[in-house]
Design an enzyme around this catalytic site. Structure first.
Site, PDB file in Angstrom:
ATOM      1  N   ASP A   7     -28.062 -21.770  74.881  1.00 15.62           N
ATOM      2  CA  ASP A   7     -26.639 -22.075  74.887  1.00 15.62           C
ATOM      3  C   ASP A   7     -26.333 -22.668  76.261  1.00 15.62           C
ATOM      4  OD1 ASP A   7     -23.766 -21.845  74.159  1.00 15.62           O
ATOM      5  OD2 ASP A   7     -23.778 -20.316  75.734  1.00 15.62           O
ATOM      6  N   ASP A   9     -22.685 -23.289  77.916  1.00 22.86           N
ATOM      7  CA  ASP A   9     -21.547 -22.762  78.674  1.00 22.86           C
ATOM      8  C   ASP A   9     -21.582 -21.245  78.791  1.00 22.86           C
ATOM      9  OD1 ASP A   9     -20.207 -25.391  78.892  1.00 22.86           O
ATOM     10  OD2 ASP A   9     -20.083 -25.211  76.724  1.00 22.86           O
TER      11      ASP A   9
END
Length: 230
Positions: A7, A9
């Site tokens: 991922d 952010d």
């Protein structure tokens, strides 16, 4: 060999302050002057489009969600190119895995333009050349679509992939995809969320506790150990 899907952010980079500020500016422009960080934190891990759809309904905003998204993306990109920092230990993990030749990808709820801006701005683009935006799949997290597409592009079976995530929706998406999960909660108090219960490795203290060496060792164990040890 295991393939690793990151991922972006809150996991690789600390971009949440930029998302909060761009969202705050957008909402203020549309008559919501007091959007707080605490309110923003409830949406961490959810894609920008999905978040704006919820905020539009909550505040009765008249502007189309497409307009809100365009305004927030423009504000975010302005901030992302110059104010985004990669978490040092997470950068270290990417460098360690790259040196081992581990297939890696980024799978994010952000727009493709935002992903590219952040990877370029932090210098991670040279190490992470495969990226998938939730805009490119039918459903965002907690649906598994973005992780499954990343695995497809890497040419890897879902069961041989490990997802690195900071938020509950992403951990749920990893489980739904049939992938291993390494969880580093961005909001430390969320570590007890049931979504993280299935994580193979959980750093409950978040980035302050995260260790690139420990993560590398665990990821290696999923594939029966790294060739040549070390």
């Amino acid at each position: 060999m295991i393939s690793v899907i990151f991922d972006l952010d809150g996991t690789l980079v600390d971009s949440e302050p930029n998302y909060y500020e761009s969202g705050r500016r957008t909402l203020e422009r549309h008559g919501v002057p007091d959007f707080t960080w605490e309110q923003h934190a409830r949406f961490i891990g959810i894609g920008t489009l999905e978040t704006l759809e919820l905020l539009k309904e909550r505040y009765g905003l008249r502007a189309p969600v497409e307009q809100l998204l365009a305004e927030q993306n423009a504000a975010y990109l302005e901030l992302a190119r110059t104010r985004t920092e990669a978490f040092p230990e997470m950068r270290g993990l990417v460098e360690r895995l790259h040196a081992r030749g581990v297939p890696m990808a980024v799978a994010s709820g952000s727009s493709r333009e935002a992903i590219e801006a952040v990877l370029e701005g932090t210098g991670l683009s040279a190490l992470l050349t495969t990226a998938v935006s939730a805009e490119e799949v039918e459903r965002g997290k907690p649906a598994p679509d973005v992780f499954l597409e990343a695995a497809r592009r890497l040419g890897a079976a879902p069961a041989s992939c490990a997802v690195v995530e900071d938020a509950a929706p992403g951990a749920l998406a990893a489980r739904a995809a049939g992938m291993h999960c390494l969880a580093v909660p961005y909001v430390a108090r969320s570590a007890g969320d049931p979504a993280f219960a299935g994580a193979g490795l959980l750093f409950a203290g978040g980035q302050a506790e995260f260790s690139a060496a420990a993560a590398e060792e665990w990821l290696g164990s999923l594939g029966g150990g790294w060739a040549g040890g070390g």
